[in-house]
Write a protein that holds these residues in place. Structure first.
Motif, PDB file in Angstrom:
ATOM      1  N   SER A 164       1.021  -1.205  -0.232  1.00 27.98           N
ATOM      2  CA  SER A 164      -0.420   0.100  -0.130  1.00 27.98           C
ATOM      3  C   SER A 164       1.322   1.036  -0.031  1.00 27.98           C
ATOM      4  O   SER A 164       1.527   1.881  -0.061  1.00 27.98           O
ATOM      5  N   THR A 218       0.184   5.437   1.561  1.00 18.96           N
ATOM      6  CA  THR A 218      -0.717   6.458   2.497  1.00 18.96           C
ATOM      7  C   THR A 218       0.313   7.578   2.461  1.00 18.96           C
ATOM      8  O   THR A 218       1.094   7.785   2.889  1.00 18.96           O
ATOM      9  N   LYS A 254      -0.838  -1.048  -5.928  1.00 19.98           N
ATOM     10  CA  LYS A 254      -0.808  -1.064  -4.465  1.00 19.98           C
ATOM     11  C   LYS A 254      -2.382  -0.184  -4.339  1.00 19.98           C
ATOM     12  O   LYS A 254      -2.540   0.446  -4.198  1.00 19.98           O
ATOM     13  N   ALA A 255      -2.484  -0.683  -2.890  1.00 19.55           N
ATOM     14  CA  ALA A 255      -3.974  -0.083  -2.160  1.00 19.55           C
ATOM     15  C   ALA A 255      -3.229   1.440  -1.722  1.00 19.55           C
ATOM     16  O   ALA A 255      -2.825   1.579  -1.655  1.00 19.55           O
ATOM     17  N   THR A 256      -4.011   2.372  -2.430  1.00 17.91           N
ATOM     18  CA  THR A 256      -3.713   3.837  -1.659  1.00 17.91           C
ATOM     19  C   THR A 256      -4.845   4.063  -0.894  1.00 17.91           C
ATOM     20  O   THR A 256      -6.040   4.495  -0.920  1.00 17.91           O
ATOM     21  N   TYR A 257      -3.836   5.466   0.496  1.00 15.42           N
ATOM     22  CA  TYR A 257      -4.870   6.057   1.615  1.00 15.42           C
ATOM     23  C   TYR A 257      -4.918   7.072   1.605  1.00 15.42           C
ATOM     24  O   TYR A 257      -3.649   7.543   1.266  1.00 15.42           O
ATOM     25  N   LEU A 258      -5.514   7.944   1.400  1.00 19.57           N
ATOM     26  CA  LEU A 258      -5.247   9.188   1.779  1.00 19.57           C
ATOM     27  C   LEU A 258      -5.655   9.699   3.081  1.00 19.57           C
ATOM     28  O   LEU A 258      -7.008   8.892   3.630  1.00 19.57           O
ATOM     29  N   HIS A 278      -0.579  11.068   4.242  1.00 14.46           N
ATOM     30  CA  HIS A 278      -0.944  11.951   4.517  1.00 14.46           C
ATOM     31  C   HIS A 278      -1.343  13.101   4.719  1.00 14.46           C
ATOM     32  O   HIS A 278      -0.474  13.977   4.152  1.00 14.46           O
ATOM     33  N   LEU A 300      -9.958   8.202   7.314  1.00 17.69           N
ATOM     34  CA  LEU A 300      -9.321   7.164   5.884  1.00 17.69           C
ATOM     35  C   LEU A 300     -10.105   7.086   4.719  1.00 17.69           C
ATOM     36  O   LEU A 300     -11.194   6.553   4.746  1.00 17.69           O
ATOM     37  N   ILE A 301      -9.664   8.013   3.766  1.00 17.46           N
ATOM     38  CA  ILE A 301     -10.359   7.196   2.137  1.00 17.46           C
ATOM     39  C   ILE A 301      -9.536   6.362   1.373  1.00 17.46           C
ATOM     40  O   ILE A 301      -8.419   6.609   1.245  1.00 17.46           O
ATOM     41  N   LYS A 302     -10.190   5.440   0.871  1.00 21.62           N
ATOM     42  CA  LYS A 302      -9.132   4.275  -0.352  1.00 21.62           C
ATOM     43  C   LYS A 302      -9.510   4.884  -1.131  1.00 21.62           C
ATOM     44  O   LYS A 302     -10.664   5.353  -1.442  1.00 21.62           O
ATOM     45  N   ASP A 303      -8.704   5.731  -2.210  1.00 25.70           N
ATOM     46  CA  ASP A 303      -8.301   5.611  -3.317  1.00 25.70           C
ATOM     47  C   ASP A 303      -7.917   4.939  -4.434  1.00 25.70           C
ATOM     48  O   ASP A 303      -7.421   3.521  -3.970  1.00 25.70           O
TER      49      ASP A 303
END
Length: 72
Positions: free
Chosen positions: A29, A31, A68-72, A33, A59-62
């Motif tokens: 992933s 992330t 890869k999983a992407t989180y904002l 921030h 937490l926002i899944k983009d």
């Protein structure tokens, strides 16, 4: 991935209101921030505004980046 590269991947206009604080790359992933900037909209310049504060972090899944999983 550094902050400048993350800036290129984020939606246009997002970095005007949010500061990229940290980019964490894990094996599965990424992330990013973000911290909201305390910026007044141009339409309200010259007016006295009262801040009500910010919401708690979310937490926002983009959309995935390179599988890869992407989180904002």
């Amino acid at each position: 991935m550094d902050k400048e590269l993350a800036r290129l991947l984020l939606p246009e206009g997002l970095v005007e209101f949010f500061k990229i604080v940290e980019v964490v790359k894990a094996s599965d992933s990424v992330t990013i921030h973000l911290e909201e900037e305390n910026i007044h909209p141009k339409e309200f310049s010259g007016q006295k505004l009262t801040s009500k504060g910010f919401y708690e972090a979310a937490l926002i899944k983009d959309f995935p980046i390179r599988g890869k999983a992407t989180y904002l």
